[in-house]
Design a protein around this motif. Sequence first.
Motif, PDB file in Angstrom:
ATOM      1  N   MET A   1       7.231   1.665  43.908  1.00 24.79           N
ATOM      2  CA  MET A   1       8.083   2.681  43.359  1.00 24.79           C
ATOM      3  C   MET A   1       8.626   3.304  44.500  1.00 24.79           C
ATOM      4  N   ARG A   2       9.747   3.787  44.320  1.00 27.45           N
ATOM      5  CA  ARG A   2      10.410   4.724  45.424  1.00 27.45           C
ATOM      6  C   ARG A   2      10.317   6.192  45.200  1.00 27.45           C
ATOM      7  N   LYS A   3      10.231   6.618  46.122  1.00 27.85           N
ATOM      8  CA  LYS A   3       9.704   8.096  46.136  1.00 27.85           C
ATOM      9  C   LYS A   3      10.716   8.938  46.798  1.00 27.85           C
ATOM     10  N   PRO A   4      11.152  10.192  46.232  1.00 30.54           N
ATOM     11  CA  PRO A   4      12.175  10.905  46.505  1.00 30.54           C
ATOM     12  C   PRO A   4      11.963  11.557  48.017  1.00 30.54           C
ATOM     13  N   SER A   5      13.138  11.668  48.848  1.00 28.48           N
ATOM     14  CA  SER A   5      13.199  12.122  50.060  1.00 28.48           C
ATOM     15  C   SER A   5      12.126  13.175  50.488  1.00 28.48           C
ATOM     16  N   SER A   6      11.637  13.285  51.504  1.00 30.42           N
ATOM     17  CA  SER A   6      10.708  14.498  51.947  1.00 30.42           C
ATOM     18  C   SER A   6      11.547  15.825  51.894  1.00 30.42           C
ATOM     19  N   GLU A   7      12.906  15.622  52.269  1.00 31.50           N
ATOM     20  CA  GLU A   7      13.522  17.108  51.881  1.00 31.50           C
ATOM     21  C   GLU A   7      13.671  17.410  50.671  1.00 31.50           C
ATOM     22  N   LEU A   8      13.958  16.540  49.786  1.00 35.73           N
ATOM     23  CA  LEU A   8      14.061  17.231  48.303  1.00 35.73           C
ATOM     24  C   LEU A   8      12.787  17.543  47.846  1.00 35.73           C
ATOM     25  N   THR A   9      11.782  16.640  48.168  1.00 43.69           N
ATOM     26  CA  THR A   9      10.348  17.271  47.740  1.00 43.69           C
ATOM     27  C   THR A   9      10.003  18.689  48.341  1.00 43.69           C
ATOM     28  N   THR A  10      10.349  18.902  49.458  1.00 44.55           N
ATOM     29  CA  THR A  10      10.255  20.263  50.229  1.00 44.55           C
ATOM     30  C   THR A  10      11.059  21.355  49.350  1.00 44.55           C
ATOM     31  N   ILE A  11      12.052  20.955  48.993  1.00 43.23           N
ATOM     32  CA  ILE A  11      13.227  22.024  48.537  1.00 43.23           C
ATOM     33  C   ILE A  11      12.345  22.303  47.051  1.00 43.23           C
ATOM     34  N   LEU A  12      12.170  21.477  46.325  1.00 43.48           N
ATOM     35  CA  LEU A  12      11.675  21.624  45.133  1.00 43.48           C
ATOM     36  C   LEU A  12      10.131  22.374  45.108  1.00 43.48           C
ATOM     37  N   SER A  13       9.365  22.016  46.062  1.00 39.88           N
ATOM     38  CA  SER A  13       8.166  22.705  45.979  1.00 39.88           C
ATOM     39  C   SER A  13       8.190  24.270  46.411  1.00 39.88           C
ATOM     40  N   GLU A  14       8.944  24.191  47.579  1.00 34.88           N
ATOM     41  CA  GLU A  14       9.375  25.960  47.925  1.00 34.88           C
ATOM     42  C   GLU A  14      10.128  26.609  46.859  1.00 34.88           C
ATOM     43  N   ASN A  15      10.873  25.918  46.065  1.00 37.32           N
ATOM     44  CA  ASN A  15      11.552  26.773  44.955  1.00 37.32           C
ATOM     45  C   ASN A  15      10.710  26.951  43.919  1.00 37.32           C
ATOM     46  N   ILE A  16      10.022  26.171  43.447  1.00 34.14           N
ATOM     47  CA  ILE A  16       8.838  26.395  42.527  1.00 34.14           C
ATOM     48  C   ILE A  16       7.851  27.556  43.054  1.00 34.14           C
ATOM     49  N   LYS A  17       7.406  27.533  44.116  1.00 37.33           N
ATOM     50  CA  LYS A  17       6.376  28.320  44.750  1.00 37.33           C
ATOM     51  C   LYS A  17       7.098  29.738  44.697  1.00 37.33           C
ATOM     52  N   HIS A  18       8.074  29.917  45.280  1.00 37.70           N
ATOM     53  CA  HIS A  18       9.042  31.173  45.504  1.00 37.70           C
ATOM     54  C   HIS A  18       9.158  31.885  43.992  1.00 37.70           C
ATOM     55  N   LEU A  19       9.886  30.936  43.116  1.00 37.40           N
ATOM     56  CA  LEU A  19      10.093  31.422  41.832  1.00 37.40           C
ATOM     57  C   LEU A  19       8.740  31.710  40.900  1.00 37.40           C
ATOM     58  N   ARG A  20       7.662  31.238  41.068  1.00 34.24           N
ATOM     59  CA  ARG A  20       6.654  31.290  40.543  1.00 34.24           C
ATOM     60  C   ARG A  20       5.860  32.831  40.882  1.00 34.24           C
ATOM     61  N   THR A  21       5.803  33.051  42.236  1.00 28.06           N
ATOM     62  CA  THR A  21       5.221  34.026  42.844  1.00 28.06           C
ATOM     63  C   THR A  21       6.160  35.523  42.413  1.00 28.06           C
ATOM     64  N   SER A  22       7.531  35.103  42.415  1.00 23.13           N
ATOM     65  CA  SER A  22       8.356  36.428  42.310  1.00 23.13           C
ATOM     66  C   SER A  22       8.418  36.653  40.861  1.00 23.13           C
ATOM     67  N   ARG A  23       7.881  36.016  39.677  1.00 22.74           N
ATOM     68  CA  ARG A  23       7.643  36.235  38.525  1.00 22.74           C
ATOM     69  C   ARG A  23       6.316  36.895  38.489  1.00 22.74           C
ATOM     70  N   GLY A  24       5.494  36.738  39.550  1.00 22.56           N
ATOM     71  CA  GLY A  24       4.160  37.178  39.314  1.00 22.56           C
ATOM     72  C   GLY A  24       3.065  36.040  38.584  1.00 22.56           C
ATOM     73  N   PHE A  25       3.568  35.140  38.552  1.00 23.54           N
ATOM     74  CA  PHE A  25       2.672  33.940  37.774  1.00 23.54           C
ATOM     75  C   PHE A  25       1.689  33.314  38.931  1.00 23.54           C
ATOM     76  N   SER A  26       0.538  33.188  38.460  1.00 20.74           N
ATOM     77  CA  SER A  26      -0.398  32.372  39.282  1.00 20.74           C
ATOM     78  C   SER A  26      -0.220  30.777  38.975  1.00 20.74           C
ATOM     79  N   GLN A  27      -0.694  29.980  39.621  1.00 15.00           N
ATOM     80  CA  GLN A  27      -0.287  28.445  39.138  1.00 15.00           C
ATOM     81  C   GLN A  27      -1.032  28.305  37.893  1.00 15.00           C
ATOM     82  N   GLU A  28      -1.926  28.948  37.324  1.00 13.50           N
ATOM     83  CA  GLU A  28      -2.554  28.570  36.157  1.00 13.50           C
ATOM     84  C   GLU A  28      -1.535  29.367  35.043  1.00 13.50           C
ATOM     85  N   ASP A  29      -0.977  30.405  35.450  1.00  9.29           N
ATOM     86  CA  ASP A  29      -0.191  30.881  34.532  1.00  9.29           C
ATOM     87  C   ASP A  29       0.978  29.986  34.165  1.00  9.29           C
ATOM     88  N   LEU A  30       1.434  29.491  35.271  1.00  6.02           N
ATOM     89  CA  LEU A  30       2.728  28.517  35.040  1.00  6.02           C
ATOM     90  C   LEU A  30       2.389  27.370  34.605  1.00  6.02           C
TER      91      LEU A  30
END
Length: 75
Positions: A1-30
């Motif tokens: 199975m092909r995996k997405p590029s590490s750049e795309l994976t990094t962009i996604l992970s950073e965006n989710i974490k940034h948006l989650r924390t800026s909204r005051g969500f814990s990982q469990e809340d999200l």
Amino acid sequence: MRKPSSELTTILSENIKHLRTSRGFSQEDLANECGLHRTYVGAVERGERNVSLSSLELLAAALNVDVPTLLSKHK
């Protein structure tokens, strides 16, 4: 199975974490907002999971953004 590029994976992970924390969500809340497991959300934020389109839609909806926002590099 092909995996997405590490750049795309990094962009996604950073965006989710940034948006989650800026909204005051814990990982469990999200995770609860999405109907996903907390450990899955953590793995996505660490770039360890290949996220399905349906999970992307759930995460985007819970963070009140569209899917392209999660996949776009921001300054």
